[in-house]
Design a protein around this motif. Sequence first.
Motif, PDB file in Angstrom:
ATOM      1  N   TYR A 519      28.784  12.571  49.751  1.00 35.18           N
ATOM      2  CA  TYR A 519      28.746  11.388  48.880  1.00 35.18           C
ATOM      3  C   TYR A 519      30.129  10.849  48.544  1.00 35.18           C
ATOM      4  N   ILE A 520      31.168  11.686  48.673  1.00 29.34           N
ATOM      5  CA  ILE A 520      32.524  11.240  48.349  1.00 29.34           C
ATOM      6  C   ILE A 520      33.122  10.394  49.467  1.00 29.34           C
ATOM      7  N   ASN A 521      32.950  10.847  50.711  1.00 30.39           N
ATOM      8  CA  ASN A 521      33.620  10.156  51.825  1.00 30.39           C
ATOM      9  C   ASN A 521      32.704   9.272  52.657  1.00 30.39           C
ATOM     10  N   VAL A 522      31.420   9.213  52.328  1.00 34.04           N
ATOM     11  CA  VAL A 522      30.459   8.502  53.186  1.00 34.04           C
ATOM     12  C   VAL A 522      30.787   7.018  53.304  1.00 34.04           C
ATOM     13  N   ALA A 523      31.200   6.377  52.203  1.00 35.06           N
ATOM     14  CA  ALA A 523      31.504   4.940  52.249  1.00 35.06           C
ATOM     15  C   ALA A 523      32.717   4.674  53.144  1.00 35.06           C
ATOM     16  N   GLY A 524      33.718   5.548  53.072  1.00 31.26           N
ATOM     17  CA  GLY A 524      34.903   5.377  53.895  1.00 31.26           C
ATOM     18  C   GLY A 524      34.595   5.508  55.379  1.00 31.26           C
ATOM     19  N   ILE A 525      33.805   6.524  55.739  1.00 29.27           N
ATOM     20  CA  ILE A 525      33.441   6.717  57.151  1.00 29.27           C
ATOM     21  C   ILE A 525      32.631   5.522  57.645  1.00 29.27           C
ATOM     22  N   ALA A 526      31.727   5.021  56.809  1.00 33.01           N
ATOM     23  CA  ALA A 526      30.920   3.843  57.181  1.00 33.01           C
ATOM     24  C   ALA A 526      31.808   2.625  57.410  1.00 33.01           C
ATOM     25  N   SER A 527      32.802   2.437  56.543  1.00 31.42           N
ATOM     26  CA  SER A 527      33.731   1.313  56.704  1.00 31.42           C
ATOM     27  C   SER A 527      34.495   1.413  58.011  1.00 31.42           C
ATOM     28  N   PHE A 528      34.916   2.623  58.346  1.00 28.26           N
ATOM     29  CA  PHE A 528      35.648   2.841  59.599  1.00 28.26           C
ATOM     30  C   PHE A 528      34.784   2.442  60.804  1.00 28.26           C
ATOM     31  N   ILE A 529      33.520   2.837  60.789  1.00 25.61           N
ATOM     32  CA  ILE A 529      32.626   2.534  61.909  1.00 25.61           C
ATOM     33  C   ILE A 529      32.426   1.025  62.042  1.00 25.61           C
ATOM     34  N   SER A 530      32.196   0.351  60.922  1.00 25.55           N
ATOM     35  CA  SER A 530      31.972  -1.100  60.996  1.00 25.55           C
ATOM     36  C   SER A 530      33.239  -1.824  61.439  1.00 25.55           C
ATOM     37  N   ARG A 531      34.413  -1.290  61.048  1.00 24.88           N
ATOM     38  CA  ARG A 531      35.678  -1.932  61.415  1.00 24.88           C
ATOM     39  C   ARG A 531      35.971  -1.774  62.904  1.00 24.88           C
ATOM     40  N   THR A 532      35.552  -0.651  63.485  1.00 27.51           N
ATOM     41  CA  THR A 532      35.886  -0.384  64.886  1.00 27.51           C
ATOM     42  C   THR A 532      34.826  -0.896  65.857  1.00 27.51           C
ATOM     43  N   ASN A 533      33.638  -1.297  65.334  1.00 26.77           N
ATOM     44  CA  ASN A 533      32.557  -1.813  66.193  1.00 26.77           C
ATOM     45  C   ASN A 533      32.083  -0.794  67.234  1.00 26.77           C
ATOM     46  N   TYR A 534      32.224   0.480  66.918  1.00 21.83           N
ATOM     47  CA  TYR A 534      31.826   1.539  67.844  1.00 21.83           C
ATOM     48  C   TYR A 534      30.489   2.111  67.360  1.00 21.83           C
ATOM     49  N   LEU A 535      29.467   1.955  68.194  1.00 18.43           N
ATOM     50  CA  LEU A 535      28.139   2.416  67.796  1.00 18.43           C
ATOM     51  C   LEU A 535      27.946   3.886  68.148  1.00 18.43           C
ATOM     52  N   SER A 536      27.900   4.711  67.105  1.00 17.10           N
ATOM     53  CA  SER A 536      27.570   6.129  67.260  1.00 17.10           C
ATOM     54  C   SER A 536      26.313   6.377  66.440  1.00 17.10           C
ATOM     55  N   THR A 537      25.177   6.471  67.107  1.00 19.87           N
ATOM     56  CA  THR A 537      23.912   6.619  66.381  1.00 19.87           C
ATOM     57  C   THR A 537      23.868   7.921  65.596  1.00 19.87           C
ATOM     58  N   SER A 538      24.497   8.981  66.127  1.00 17.67           N
ATOM     59  CA  SER A 538      24.469  10.261  65.403  1.00 17.67           C
ATOM     60  C   SER A 538      25.237  10.159  64.085  1.00 17.67           C
ATOM     61  N   LEU A 539      26.381   9.456  64.089  1.00 20.70           N
ATOM     62  CA  LEU A 539      27.142   9.285  62.851  1.00 20.70           C
ATOM     63  C   LEU A 539      26.380   8.417  61.856  1.00 20.70           C
ATOM     64  N   LEU A 540      25.770   7.333  62.339  1.00 19.48           N
ATOM     65  CA  LEU A 540      25.016   6.450  61.442  1.00 19.48           C
ATOM     66  C   LEU A 540      23.785   7.160  60.882  1.00 19.48           C
ATOM     67  N   ASP A 541      23.144   7.976  61.709  1.00 19.41           N
ATOM     68  CA  ASP A 541      21.996   8.758  61.209  1.00 19.41           C
ATOM     69  C   ASP A 541      22.439   9.750  60.139  1.00 19.41           C
ATOM     70  N   ARG A 542      23.607  10.361  60.332  1.00 24.37           N
ATOM     71  CA  ARG A 542      24.140  11.293  59.330  1.00 24.37           C
ATOM     72  C   ARG A 542      24.443  10.554  58.026  1.00 24.37           C
ATOM     73  N   ILE A 543      25.028   9.357  58.127  1.00 24.19           N
ATOM     74  CA  ILE A 543      25.331   8.555  56.931  1.00 24.19           C
ATOM     75  C   ILE A 543      24.039   8.235  56.178  1.00 24.19           C
ATOM     76  N   ALA A 544      23.004   7.816  56.919  1.00 22.59           N
ATOM     77  CA  ALA A 544      21.720   7.500  56.278  1.00 22.59           C
ATOM     78  C   ALA A 544      21.130   8.733  55.612  1.00 22.59           C
ATOM     79  N   SER A 545      21.261   9.879  56.270  1.00 31.19           N
ATOM     80  CA  SER A 545      20.738  11.138  55.718  1.00 31.19           C
ATOM     81  C   SER A 545      21.450  11.504  54.417  1.00 31.19           C
ATOM     82  N   VAL A 546      22.783  11.346  54.385  1.00 31.08           N
ATOM     83  CA  VAL A 546      23.558  11.644  53.172  1.00 31.08           C
ATOM     84  C   VAL A 546      23.114  10.729  52.032  1.00 31.08           C
ATOM     85  N   VAL A 547      22.887   9.468  52.338  1.00 30.96           N
ATOM     86  CA  VAL A 547      22.449   8.514  51.306  1.00 30.96           C
ATOM     87  C   VAL A 547      21.098   8.938  50.744  1.00 30.96           C
ATOM     88  N   LEU A 548      20.179   9.325  51.605  1.00 29.03           N
ATOM     89  CA  LEU A 548      18.842   9.707  51.143  1.00 29.03           C
ATOM     90  C   LEU A 548      18.867  11.006  50.347  1.00 29.03           C
TER      91      LEU A 548
END
Length: 834
Positions: A519-548
Motif C-alpha cells: 500500500y505504500i509503494n503501489v501508487a508509485g509503481i503504477a505511475s511508473f508503468i503508465s509513464r513508460t507505456n509498458y504493458l506488464s499484465t502480471s504487474l498490473l494484476d499485482r497492483i489490482a490485488s494489493v488494492v483489493l
Amino acid sequence: MLRLRAICPFSWRVFQLRPFSFEPLLSQMNKCTDEEQIFDLIEKNKAILSEKQVACALSMLWQFQKQKISLLKNVECIRNHPQFLTLHNLATTKMEFMNDNTLVNVLYIIQQFGFEAHDPLVEALVTEAWRRLERFDINMLSKFSSCLADQHLCFSPLMGKIADIVNRNLETIQDLRCLSVLMVSISSLISQRFQEQLVNKAEQLFDTIDSSQVNTARRIVQFLRNIKYSYYPLLERCNKVFLSNVNHLDLDSISKILSLYHSLQFHSFEFTLMTKKRLTEMIPLFDHPASFVKLFVTLGPVAGPEEEKQLKSTIWLMSEELTGQQALAVMGAMEEMESRNSRLIKKIASILYKHLDNYKPVELLRITQALIFLHFQSKELFVKLRELLLSYLKVSVIPSEISLLVCALSMLPSPHLDEAKISQIEAVLPQCDLNDLNSFATSVLRCIQYDPMYRNNTPGKQLKLLQKLDHYGRQRLQKCSSLNLLWEEVKSLKGDWFADSLLEETVVTLQRLMDEINYINVAGIASFISRTNYLSTSLLDRIASVVLQQNEKIHPFAILAIILPFSALNYDPPQRDEFFGTCLQHLNSYLSILDPLKLVFLGYSLATREYFSEDLLKAIFNIRFLAKLDSQLELLCSSLNMKVQFRLMELNRAVCLECPEYQIPWFHDRFCQQQYKKDFGSMNGAQQQIYKMLAEVLGGINFVKASVLTPYYYTIDFECILDKRKKPIPYGSHNTTLGKLPKIRSELNTQIAGSRLPPGAEKIALEFLDSRAFCRNIPHLKGKSAMKKRHLEILGYHVIQIPHFEWNSMALSTKNARMDYLRERIFGEGKSSS
C-alpha cells in the motif's frame, strides 16, 4: 564599627565590592531593556557571576536580538562586544555546574549567535551534553538534536544515540511539538520500520496539538519530505492547520511549505489559492532584494498576468542590487513561469555572468538549463560557462557531479565529448547508480545529435561508451534485491536511452520483486508503468490485488495514480468491476475535497475504461465545481492548463456519447472551435500514401474524404461511404486538397453521423495508427485509441484501423499488396487479379 572593620577586613572589602543595588542580579538582568544594560551588569559583576546568571545574560541578549529587524547585523555587533567574550569564557569555565536545561539552552543560544561547531565552547557543551544524554527529558532532547542538526551532524554517532533513545521511549512520548523536532533531526538515520512508527505516533498525537501550531505541522511535513513519503493522511491534517492560519503566515513560512509540498508532489489547490492572495498583498511591502526575490520565486509560478507584470517590473528596478544567488533564484523562477520577457532575461543573465566564477557545479547546470529553456543566446556567456564546466570536470571524481557537469556541457551549443572526457566517464561507471548512468547516456546521445563533428558518422568511442552504459545498467538491475531501493533509482528515469536500453530489464526486475509491492509503494509503481507505456499484465494484476487486499490503508489521493495505467494501457484486471468499484468507493467521501484537476483526470481515466460513476460525474458536471476548476486553471502553466481543458472536453464527450441517460449537456462547442480553427498542419507521408491508394481503390478522389471532422469534434484520417451493395458513393466537388486539412464547417453539430445516409449505406472511418497508439512492448491498442474507436462506432461509423506495423510490414512491401490490403479491409474482398 571601626573595631568590626579591623576584625573582618576581608569581609568589609567584599561588602564594598557588591553592586550599589541590593536587588538580586538575576532580577536586575530581567529588568534590562537593551544589550548595553546587560553588558554593563556583566562588566561590574564578572568576578562573581554564577552559571545561572551567565545563562540568564545570554538568554536576555538573544531575546533582544529576536526583536530586531536586521538580525544578522545586530548579531555580529553583539558577538564582537568585549563583554560577550567575557560571557563566552565564563560559560566555558562554569559549564559543568549548569543543570541539564541550562546547558542545552546555552548551546542553543551560542549557536544562534553564529558560533561554529569547531568553537571550543560549542565543542565542550556538546561533549558535556552527550555525557548526560540518557537523563535528558523529551524537551531537552529535541532542543539538543536541533542544535546538532544546525551543526550538520545529522549522520553522527551522537544523533544515532538520540535516535536510539527516541526509539526506546516512543510509547511514552506525548508531546508532538518536541517529537516533530526529533523526527526531523533523526530522519537521515532511521530504518523504514522506525519511520512508519514515527508516522503512526505523529498521527496518534495530532489531535493533542492546538490548531495554531503551524511550526509543528511544518516539521511533520518536513519529516515526510526527508524520508520521501507522501503520507496523505498526515499531509492532509497538516494542510488544515496551514489553511486555518494562512492569514498569519509570513513569506518565509509560505515559501517553505510550498517548497515541501512540491518535493512531496502534494497539491493543495485551496492552500495555493489562499497563499496566492496573501502573497499578492505583500508585493508593495518588500523593497529589499532578499525579501522580494523570495516573494518573486514563491508567487511567480502561480501569479496571474497582472501580478506577474508587477513582479517583473519591480525585480527589474532591483536588478543591480541582486547577489549571484538571488539572480540564480530569479532565473529559476522565470524558467518555471515560462517567461518570454527577453529584456529581463538578458538583464538577469548579465548578473549571472558577473558571478559565474562563484557558482557550484550543480548551480552551473541549473543556469545552463534555464538559459536554454528560455531561448537565451550569448556566445560570451556560453563560452565562459563551458570553460568553468571543463575546469570543474578536470578535478572531479564524484560520479553524480561528473554526470551533471557532462549534462550541462552537452546542452551548450556544439557539444563535444573528447577522448579524455569519455575516459573520465568510463572510470566512474562502476560506482554509478541508474540516475547517473541515464544522465551520461542522455548527454552522449545529445552530443551525437548536435555536435557537427558527428553529423555524418558516429565515432566508435561514443558507441563503446553507450554499450558500457547499457552493460552497467543491466548489471545494476540484475543485482538489485530490494524494490524500495530499485524504486528510488527508477522513479524519475526518462529519456530515449532508458526506454530503448533498460526499460525491459527494469520491468523484469520489478516483476521479480513484485511481492514487495504494498500500500505504500503501489501508487508509485503504477505511475511508473503508465509513464513508460509498458504493458506488464502480471504487474498490473499485482497492483489490482494489493488494492483489493489493502484498500483501507491506501489513501484516496493515491487512487488516480493507481487507475492511470489500466486506463492508459487499455487493460482490465481479472476482477475488473470489483477493482474499479473498490477504488471509487474509497473515493466517494473525498469527492468534495479532491483538487479539481485530479477529479477531471480521474473521471477521464475511468471513462477510458468504460466505467462511469454517477456520483463522480455529478461532482464534476455542476456549476460550483466548474467555477472552482476555472480558478485553479489560472494557477497552472499554459501546457497543463490546456491539458486539463482537453481532458474535461474528452470526459464531457464520453459521457454524452456513452451515458446519455445522465442528461449531462455537451458544452464544449466553443472550446473545440477555438482549438480546431488553428492550423492542423499537413498529412504525414504514410497518410498521403494511403490517401492516393484509397482514391484508386474506391474509384476516384471524389469517393474519399481526408481529415474529416465528426460531430463532437473527432478528427478521422479518411472517410468513405458504401451503399447497401458495398459500392462507394461519391462526395460532392468539395474535397480536401492532398496534404491539407479542412476548415471547420459552421454547420457542424452533434447529430449522430449516418442519420442522413441512403437506406442501407454506411460510413467508414479509416484511421492510420502510428506507434503512439500502441503499448511500447506489444501491439496492444492503448486506451485513448480504443475509446475513439468506440465513440466513432456510436456516431455511426464502421471503423477500420490501419496499424503502422501492418502497413510497414514486409507482407505489404509492394503497392499491389497494400492495395489488396485496403480492398480486403473495406470490402472484405480477396486479392486483385491484376
